[in-house]
Write a protein that holds these residues in place. Sequence first.
Motif, PDB file in Angstrom:
ATOM      1  N   GLU B  92     -18.694  14.325  -6.116  1.00 57.87           N
ATOM      2  CA  GLU B  92     -19.180  13.907  -5.030  1.00 57.87           C
ATOM      3  C   GLU B  92     -19.253  15.001  -4.004  1.00 57.87           C
ATOM      4  O   GLU B  92     -19.919  14.823  -2.878  1.00 57.87           O
ATOM      5  CB  GLU B  92     -18.149  12.721  -4.438  1.00 57.87           C
ATOM      6  CG  GLU B  92     -18.416  11.412  -5.184  1.00 57.87           C
ATOM      7  CD  GLU B  92     -17.677  10.198  -4.644  1.00 57.87           C
ATOM      8  OE1 GLU B  92     -16.970  10.476  -3.745  1.00 57.87           O
ATOM      9  OE2 GLU B  92     -17.732   9.257  -5.159  1.00 57.87           O
ATOM     10  N   LYS B  93     -18.579  15.891  -4.161  1.00 57.14           N
ATOM     11  CA  LYS B  93     -18.711  17.284  -3.506  1.00 57.14           C
ATOM     12  C   LYS B  93     -19.562  18.329  -3.762  1.00 57.14           C
ATOM     13  O   LYS B  93     -20.069  18.361  -5.037  1.00 57.14           O
ATOM     14  CB  LYS B  93     -17.238  17.991  -3.454  1.00 57.14           C
ATOM     15  CG  LYS B  93     -16.113  17.237  -2.740  1.00 57.14           C
ATOM     16  CD  LYS B  93     -16.004  17.659  -1.456  1.00 57.14           C
ATOM     17  CE  LYS B  93     -15.027  16.795  -0.603  1.00 57.14           C
ATOM     18  NZ  LYS B  93     -14.622  15.360  -0.870  1.00 57.14           N
ATOM     19  N   LYS B  94     -20.585  18.657  -2.647  1.00 51.11           N
ATOM     20  CA  LYS B  94     -21.412  20.029  -3.148  1.00 51.11           C
ATOM     21  C   LYS B  94     -20.787  20.825  -3.786  1.00 51.11           C
ATOM     22  O   LYS B  94     -19.333  21.198  -3.528  1.00 51.11           O
ATOM     23  CB  LYS B  94     -21.991  20.570  -1.775  1.00 51.11           C
ATOM     24  CG  LYS B  94     -23.011  19.676  -1.213  1.00 51.11           C
ATOM     25  CD  LYS B  94     -24.237  20.695  -0.698  1.00 51.11           C
ATOM     26  CE  LYS B  94     -23.747  21.750   0.243  1.00 51.11           C
ATOM     27  NZ  LYS B  94     -23.537  21.453   1.605  1.00 51.11           N
ATOM     28  N   ILE B  95     -21.149  21.493  -4.846  1.00 46.94           N
ATOM     29  CA  ILE B  95     -20.407  22.466  -5.742  1.00 46.94           C
ATOM     30  C   ILE B  95     -20.059  23.738  -4.953  1.00 46.94           C
ATOM     31  O   ILE B  95     -19.417  24.701  -5.150  1.00 46.94           O
ATOM     32  CB  ILE B  95     -21.192  22.822  -7.053  1.00 46.94           C
ATOM     33  CG1 ILE B  95     -22.486  23.208  -6.811  1.00 46.94           C
ATOM     34  CG2 ILE B  95     -21.049  21.627  -7.708  1.00 46.94           C
ATOM     35  CD1 ILE B  95     -23.095  24.146  -7.770  1.00 46.94           C
ATOM     36  N   THR B  96     -20.812  23.934  -3.506  1.00 42.80           N
ATOM     37  CA  THR B  96     -20.448  25.142  -2.877  1.00 42.80           C
ATOM     38  C   THR B  96     -19.521  24.835  -1.894  1.00 42.80           C
ATOM     39  O   THR B  96     -18.862  25.699  -1.347  1.00 42.80           O
ATOM     40  CB  THR B  96     -21.762  25.391  -2.043  1.00 42.80           C
ATOM     41  OG1 THR B  96     -22.279  24.532  -1.390  1.00 42.80           O
ATOM     42  CG2 THR B  96     -23.124  26.025  -3.013  1.00 42.80           C
ATOM     43  N   SER B  97     -19.219  23.680  -2.012  1.00 38.86           N
ATOM     44  CA  SER B  97     -17.915  23.110  -0.953  1.00 38.86           C
ATOM     45  C   SER B  97     -16.659  23.795  -1.348  1.00 38.86           C
ATOM     46  O   SER B  97     -16.465  23.877  -2.471  1.00 38.86           O
ATOM     47  CB  SER B  97     -17.862  21.949  -0.720  1.00 38.86           C
ATOM     48  OG  SER B  97     -16.607  21.338  -0.492  1.00 38.86           O
ATOM     49  N   SER B 100     -14.702  21.511  -3.571  1.00 36.57           N
ATOM     50  CA  SER B 100     -15.173  21.001  -4.872  1.00 36.57           C
ATOM     51  C   SER B 100     -14.500  21.806  -6.028  1.00 36.57           C
ATOM     52  O   SER B 100     -14.362  22.999  -6.059  1.00 36.57           O
ATOM     53  CB  SER B 100     -16.685  21.586  -5.006  1.00 36.57           C
ATOM     54  OG  SER B 100     -17.090  21.297  -6.316  1.00 36.57           O
TER      55      SER B 100
END
Lengths: 311, 305, 282, 263, 263
Positions: B92-97, B100
């Motif tokens: 659910e999280k952007k992988i750049t976050s 994440s």
Amino acid sequence: ASDADNTVKLQLQWVTQAQFAGYYVALEKGFYEDEGLDVTILPGGPDIAPPQVLAGGGADVMLNWMPSALAAREKGLPVVNIAQPYKTSGLMLTCWKDTGITSPQDFKGKTIGVWFFGNEYPFLSWMSQEGISTEGGADGVTVLKQGFNVDPLIQRQADCISTMTYNEYGQVLDAGVDPDELVTFKYEDQGVATLEDGIYALEENLADPAFKAKMVKFVRGSMKGWKYAEANPDEAADIVLEYDETGAQTEEHQKRMMGEVAKLTAGSNGALDPADYERTVATLLGGGSDPVITKTPEGAYTLEITDEALK
Amino acid sequence: MRNVFPVLTVVAVIFGIWYLACVPMNIKTALTEAERAGATVSTPGARERRDMSAIGLALANPAQWRDTFALKKPRLPAPHQVAVELWQTTVEKKITSKRSLVFHGWITLSATLLGFAMGTVGGILLAVGIVHSRAMDMSVMPWAIASQTIPVLAIAPMIIVVFNSIGVQGLIPKAIISAYLSFFPVVVGMVKGLRSPSAMQLDQMRTWGASKSQSFWTLRLPSSVPYLFTSLKVGIAASLLGAIVGELPTGAIRGLGARLLTGSYYGQTIQIWSALFATAILAAGLVAVIAGIERVTLKRMGYGK
Amino acid sequence: MNLVIAAVILWLAAMWVNIRIANGPADDSQGAKLAVPLIFGLTLLAMWEMIVRGMEVPMVILPAPSVIAARLTSSIPILWADFVQTFVKGALSGYVIGVIAAFVAAIAVDRSDFLRRGLLPVGNFVAALPIVGTAPILVMWYGFDWQSKAAVVVVMVFFPMLVNITAGLQETSAMQRDQMKTWAAGYWQGLWKLRLPAAMPFVFNGLKIASTLALIGAIVAEFFGSPIVGMGFRISTSVGQLALDMVWAEIVVAAIAGSLFYGGIAVIERIVTFWHPSQRRG
Amino acid sequence: MTMTDPSPVISAKGLDLTFQTKDSPVQALRDVNLDIGAGDFVSFIGPSGCGKTTFLRTIAALEQPTGGTITVNGMSPEAARKARAYGYVFQAAGLYPWRTIAGNISLPLEIMGFSKAERAERVEKTLALVDLEGFGGKYPWQLSGGMQQRASIARALAFDADILLMDEPFGALDEIVRDHLNEELLKLWARTGKTIGFVTHSIPEAVYLSTHIVVMSPRPGRITDVIKSPLPRERPLDIRDTPEFLEIAHRVREGLRAGHAYD
Amino acid sequence: MTMTDPSPVISAKGLDLTFQTKDSPVQALRDVNLDIGAGDFVSFIGPSGCGKTTFLRTIAALEQPTGGTITVNGMSPEAARKARAYGYVFQAAGLYPWRTIAGNISLPLEIMGFSKAERAERVEKTLALVDLEGFGGKYPWQLSGGMQQRASIARALAFDADILLMDEPFGALDEIVRDHLNEELLKLWARTGKTIGFVTHSIPEAVYLSTHIVVMSPRPGRITDVIKSPLPRERPLDIRDTPEFLEIAHRVREGLRAGHAYD
Ligand SMILES: Nc1ncnc2c1ncn2[C@@H]1O[C@H](COP(=O)(O)OP(=O)(O)OP(=O)(O)O)[C@@H](O)[C@H]1O
Ligand SMILES: Nc1ncnc2c1ncn2[C@@H]1O[C@H](COP(=O)(O)OP(=O)(O)OP(=O)(O)O)[C@@H](O)[C@H]1O
Ligand SMILES: Cc1ncc(C[n+]2csc(CCO)c2C)c(N)n1
Ligand SMILES: [Mg+2]
Ligand SMILES: [Mg+2]
């Protein structure tokens, strides 16, 4: 070395959190840039000894607790306090009230969690002041090397643990504990407070006027950051969150931390109060059987930087 | 494939036990919280409950069982809590976050792969030296074993500081710690492998007048491939552990190691468990990749027939 | 700088001596087998000393071997107490429990093919859990004292042992098992008389791997909370105090204890598996 | 084969055995009919993979037939095994390296629950039987291949079963040692009167040892010929140079050649 | 043995070889004298451990004699090896599983630095020589044991050495396949006229193949007898049933028996 002239690497002594808000605010708000500095902030952690990083040349300045810094000095690493943004100590022992502890003398026979890693000295001098052995038994306290969280208290593996007013204490409350269930002992009140989170640099570097000038700029920028953070705690907390790369911090927790930290930095303009210094040295020298430092340190602090910065 | 059903069964049993264990493990916290919320429980007072049997308390307070699966900071998080956290922090999280796990996993993975490459190359070279030089064989082996009895966590900070002092930061020092752990299995396996040609095969080379390097390239090296792969599977898992340990003294900024540590620093058990599982999944994935390459390579080389 | 050059020269000289011994006439003697690694190790130590002094590396980063040795000899009571706490109480008890548990599990796995196929992959997965993650959890569960350290060691030791014992129990040939059948032997007879003895080389392989893991596990677990004694406690505390000589003294104790532990198991292995071709000569 | 003995020790009727493998079923034995009488020495010979081992294993209840019946001493092979009806000798000596020779021989006795005293006595006796007196305290690897194989035979003899099943027991040994052991085996057979089933690849060996030679054909294994030997029970080694011997050997070779496709 | 050929291809005089082991020195060869002429097929037979392999290895410069002299084509074995004077075939085929049959055969050629084109040509030629045309692209595991052993012989033939040394090349194969390969080997020998040194444990094999049979005694290995075969060069398989054959076989067996202490 021309671009080395304006770079500063700062080694923190713990992970990114509002405890270090002033520096992050200064970075984010461009206060360092205004001074012509290019500052890098290196977060710390449980496995990092900032003096060692300083000695290895991995950083130019570090934050440290005075006892640890003075011990490093005696070990042959001449670090010098150049500024002291924290006026008041945030260290305290937090105990369950239902253990019946009301005063330090009640610690006898109890189990107490203490931070080591150079942070155990204030506790040890306190206990020797109280005449309580730290070897356990009915008349002494059983000391645990506390890990990095408040579990030992919550799980009731310890009767008391070390907490910072701005962090672990809040975590205890977060765990659903009511302040009424707890008894706290601030080191400040017990007369064993130490100067926390001072800014230190290596003596040999300070002999270089160019480095000294850089430090002046750094302290000036940092103090600007601190004062801004005190005035705008919520914004400061957001900035800290922004810089936390682990993504483990919560906004709520950082905001409260910032609020508490502001209380501790409020009394300081960055300059070390020599009276505070003398008191700390006295405490440490009287540290019982195994004192932290054995002789009065010379040249362990300088007011030149702050004098210049605060002009 | 035949293993799918047994594995699923075992996993199901483990989950069952895990759920059951959650009740006594978390019951004290759950009771304390319930008490604070105003409920009445069988034995009032957290202090009184401290030394009581958790199972007894659990049996006496069935009303709080459900709570034991939903604590914010449980002693033992329930499987679904870990699963939900894993899902939220990976999918659910952007992988750049920076929240994440994929992001943190990648940081750790890059150090792992670099360290693995260094450890493997170093291990192979050392093994070649050991096989070809008796002096090296006799002098290095005992110390290589001794080197593995040193706790990495203790020397990791020193490695970081020493590299720091010569201006090397970031990926490299972490990779070196990771290489330190992975080189040993590679050395052991490669030495075995390079020595695996039979005396007969080596004699055969001699009857053809082969030079040392010809024997190495055409006989010793191909013979060592199965041993190498066995070592690589151990080595990659060790590399991953090394990278994680190496993350602790680098300021615990990014990576799965940092996640584990900050999780434990703030008592976020669910976060620790999900980072733990992410690590194990990553390790399993890496081992599976190597096993896949192994299968293809060995098949093409005609082993296993 | 001169000392650094001297170190390099010393290195070359020592390697020359070693090559001479290793390729000389007495290369197979016990003396040579001891001398060569010893010369190598001593040379490394001497080079370390020379380089640290020659390049004036600060004490707080890397102390010289002589300083470490001095600390070692002057702190024997502390080191001994730490050793007892970490090695004897933590590592050894965890090791024994882990090994016994692995044996029990291996027999269960051995009796049921279903369990083997289900449990071993899951076991491999669990074995990949990093100790820096499991240690804080186990400290939280089992408290600060040696019990939690033993628990960490159990977790570290269990799966390598299980895998080795299971592989060892598979070691017998179909013929040997058939032979047992022709004598109408039961499961336990086959296990005791044939498969366990045959598994011993594997078991010892596992025991050796586990021996290095055990001490490391106990030390690392102490980083996450401990009483104020123990090798891991001393290492982490001493780093904070910049007492790097103490840190290294503990590391030396760990390396010696670990190597002796490993060596001790290797000796028992020689006795127990005297019959195995790898042990027969020499 | 038809035996003079009215009740055969081993009797197979219409025996079928098919292995279920991943790819396809492998029929190892088809319609095997054979009676072996008490005191017979029966050799099985045939090309590699024809089912000799499988048949011997079926007698020993190590494989389950998929069709037909087989009885040993009038019972099922399973029951006969429980009654310790046979000793089985495999191609490799298969001694346990961690036990001495005496320990190896006493192993089946331990398993069968013989008392300590009796074990010691039987070990001594069988060691003597195979000419290994004084070697009881040695470990297997300290003995030559031939001595190991003798110890392995001793182990199969120790519990004194009536039937001895041997699957290429001398296949790994050199010819001279093999000749010698063949002689010894014959003597042992004469002394004990056991019934012996013996698998071999060597025509002279089969002819030299047996009262009956069973020739088998390649997969699916069937019995193509049972040759009854006219040779006397007493056989010196150089009986192998006599015309009778060569005649039987020739018959066996022809029988073998019939169904054999070179590799 | 005394050859008609004036200059022997291999000539050993007073050869001694003692291995230095940990416990005590082992004398493997003592005072061995032997001349082998061009085109001879010489078999070595003797009990296990008598030094057959050691002698063959000494010829191939894989062992250094501790006394006496040995020459190959008039040079030292070392020099002869450099001059690619011999191919050596071991008991196990020892093909590399990661190379095709063609790749295996071309391996020694690569090592000796033959050009690619020449390698391909020689591989084709030798594959034909051992009857394996069309199998060059296969991997060893795709071939039967007998075919593997043929490939292994092809590998030793590929670089066209005059001398072929074979140490129990067929020991691991079953009797029928072995017979077949023996026939093939004889044909190959006839076609190429090579000098062959051949170690075996089997008396019929030695007699069937050789022009000269060297019988060796147990440790310390000495030559006890050299039997020159009266059989013609052309030998069908059933020559083995002729009286001449049996006569030589008998002589060999007697020679062997003489010095043999059973295991
Ligand atoms: N467990 C098994 N599963 C499948 N097939 C089998 C099994 N055991 C034997 N076979 C097959 O059954 C056939 C007969 O095998 P068996 O071992 O009885 O032959 P054999 O006559 O003893 O051969 P050899 O002379 O090589 O020992 C072979 O084709 C073999 O591949
Ligand atoms: N490298 C070695 N070191 C010590 N002894 C050896 C070595 N090689 C062979 N021997 C000994 O030399 C003797 C002759 O060995 P060799 O291998 O030549 O016998 P062999 O006739 O080929 O026997 P086999 O028929 O079993 O192959 C044996 O006693 C053997 O143990
Ligand atoms: C290993 C280790 N343990 C304790 C501290 C002490 N400490 C100083 S600041 C701080 C953060 C408080 O929220 C803590 C815990 C440390 N630096 N390193
Ligand atoms: Mg068979
Ligand atoms: Mg030989």
